[in-house]
Design a protein around this motif. Structure first.
Motif, mmCIF file in Angstrom:
data_model
loop_
_atom_site.group_PDB
_atom_site.id
_atom_site.type_symbol
_atom_site.label_atom_id
_atom_site.label_comp_id
_atom_site.label_asym_id
_atom_site.label_seq_id
_atom_site.Cartn_x
_atom_site.Cartn_y
_atom_site.Cartn_z
ATOM 1 N N VAL A 1 -4.774 -23.132 -19.401
ATOM 2 C CA VAL A 1 -4.418 -22.462 -20.650
ATOM 3 C C VAL A 1 -4.464 -23.477 -21.788
ATOM 4 O O VAL A 1 -5.031 -23.217 -22.853
ATOM 5 N N ARG A 2 -3.873 -24.653 -21.555
ATOM 6 C CA ARG A 2 -3.891 -25.689 -22.589
ATOM 7 C C ARG A 2 -5.312 -26.140 -22.915
ATOM 8 O O ARG A 2 -5.638 -26.447 -24.060
ATOM 9 N N GLN A 3 -6.150 -26.203 -21.890
ATOM 10 C CA GLN A 3 -7.501 -26.750 -22.040
ATOM 11 C C GLN A 3 -8.573 -25.658 -21.948
ATOM 12 O O GLN A 3 -9.688 -25.925 -21.513
ATOM 13 N N PHE A 4 -8.235 -24.467 -22.381
ATOM 14 C CA PHE A 4 -9.140 -23.320 -22.237
ATOM 15 C C PHE A 4 -10.484 -23.564 -22.917
ATOM 16 O O PHE A 4 -11.544 -23.277 -22.349
ATOM 17 N N ASP A 5 -10.457 -24.093 -24.115
ATOM 18 C CA ASP A 5 -11.704 -24.345 -24.831
ATOM 19 C C ASP A 5 -12.560 -25.382 -24.103
ATOM 20 O O ASP A 5 -13.774 -25.205 -23.951
ATOM 21 N N ALA A 6 -11.914 -26.459 -23.651
ATOM 22 C CA ALA A 6 -12.659 -27.573 -23.043
ATOM 23 C C ALA A 6 -13.205 -27.243 -21.662
ATOM 24 O O ALA A 6 -14.261 -27.752 -21.278
ATOM 25 N N PHE A 7 -12.490 -26.373 -20.900
ATOM 26 C CA PHE A 7 -12.882 -26.134 -19.513
ATOM 27 C C PHE A 7 -13.473 -24.754 -19.265
ATOM 28 O O PHE A 7 -14.020 -24.515 -18.190
ATOM 29 N N VAL A 8 -13.379 -23.856 -20.238
ATOM 30 C CA VAL A 8 -13.953 -22.522 -20.065
ATOM 31 C C VAL A 8 -14.944 -22.210 -21.179
ATOM 32 O O VAL A 8 -16.131 -21.971 -20.938
ATOM 33 N N VAL A 9 -14.480 -22.238 -22.407
ATOM 34 C CA VAL A 9 -15.300 -21.779 -23.529
ATOM 35 C C VAL A 9 -16.531 -22.656 -23.737
ATOM 36 O O VAL A 9 -17.675 -22.161 -23.737
ATOM 37 N N LYS A 10 -16.338 -23.950 -23.890
ATOM 38 C CA LYS A 10 -17.461 -24.827 -24.206
ATOM 39 C C LYS A 10 -18.430 -25.019 -23.036
ATOM 40 O O LYS A 10 -19.657 -24.959 -23.232
ATOM 41 N N PRO A 11 -17.947 -25.274 -21.811
ATOM 42 C CA PRO A 11 -18.908 -25.425 -20.704
ATOM 43 C C PRO A 11 -19.772 -24.194 -20.474
ATOM 44 O O PRO A 11 -20.926 -24.318 -20.040
ATOM 45 N N MET A 12 -19.227 -23.015 -20.765
ATOM 46 C CA MET A 12 -19.997 -21.786 -20.582
ATOM 47 C C MET A 12 -20.812 -21.416 -21.821
ATOM 48 O O MET A 12 -21.551 -20.433 -21.810
#
Length: 210
Positions: free
Chosen positions: A137-148
């Motif tokens: 949840v804290r790293q949603f952008d770094a681990f979900v949004v951007k890699p995808m």
């Protein structure tokens, strides 16, 4: 996340013969492990973390665990690997067996946070569920949004998540701010939301045995 050692000597090694245990852990679990150490007074446990981003490249996990065990094993009475299989296809478990070290049971952190037995029992009814932990949840952008690539191509969302129905936030801590952010994550992915307070699950009981 860079390699991070707790309670090591100036030479980067702890003395043997004092019952000290080194935890080699995924960086995504660092906060939870440090919280458990402080809560329970587990001062005999030292922690070194491998980068959390290895979850995006699971082939790196096994090699890095091997290197870290080799680097530190002479100075510790026990080494324990705080990874589940984590997409290594059994290779990490095989390496740990060859190295003579133990590791956390389960396929991934979602399972051991929920409790491996419980997760396995309900997995068939949750095949359309996407899970997040406090870290994710804290790293949603770094681990979900951007890699995808969802930040650059939002139209890919339905391609990736069209077969999902629900986002389950497995909460390790009772943090209203994280809950609100998890709800925002679910809305961003177009999924219904469920918060499930798991605490530390099997992670806590496993470390307690050390």
């Amino acid at each position: 996340m860079p390699l991070h050692d707790q309670s090591l000597t100036e030479e980067g090694l702890a003395p043997t013969g004092q019952g000290r245990v080194l935890l080699i852990a995924c960086g995504a679990l660092a906060r939870e492990i440090l919280d458990l150490k402080a809560l329970n007074g587990w001062t005999h446990l030292d922690l070194t973390c491998l980068p959390a981003k290895y979850h995006l490249y699971p082939e790196k996990i096994t090699l890095s665990v091997r290197e870290t065990v080799t680097k530190h094993r002479a100075r510790y009475d026990q080494i324990f690997v705080v990874y589940a299989d984590c997409g290594t296809g059994g290779l990490l478990q095989k390496a740990c067996a060859e190295l003579g070290v133990e590791m956390v049971s389960g396929p991934h952190c979602y399972s051991f946070f929920e409790g491996n037995d419980r997760f396995a029992a309900q997995s068939e009814t949750e095949i359309t569920t996407f899970y997040l932990t406090d870290f994710l949840v804290r790293q949603f952008d770094a681990f979900v949004v951007k890699p995808m690539g969802l930040d650059r191509h939002p139209e890919l969302r339905d391609m990736y998540f069209g077969n999902y129905e629900k986002l389950v936030y497995q909460a390790q801590t009772d943090d209203p701010g994280l809950t609100r952010k998890a709800q925002d994550c679910a809305a961003f992915l177009g999924l219904t939301f469920e918060r499930r307070f798991t605490g530390y699950g099997d992670l806590a009981t496993t470390l307690a045995k050390l």
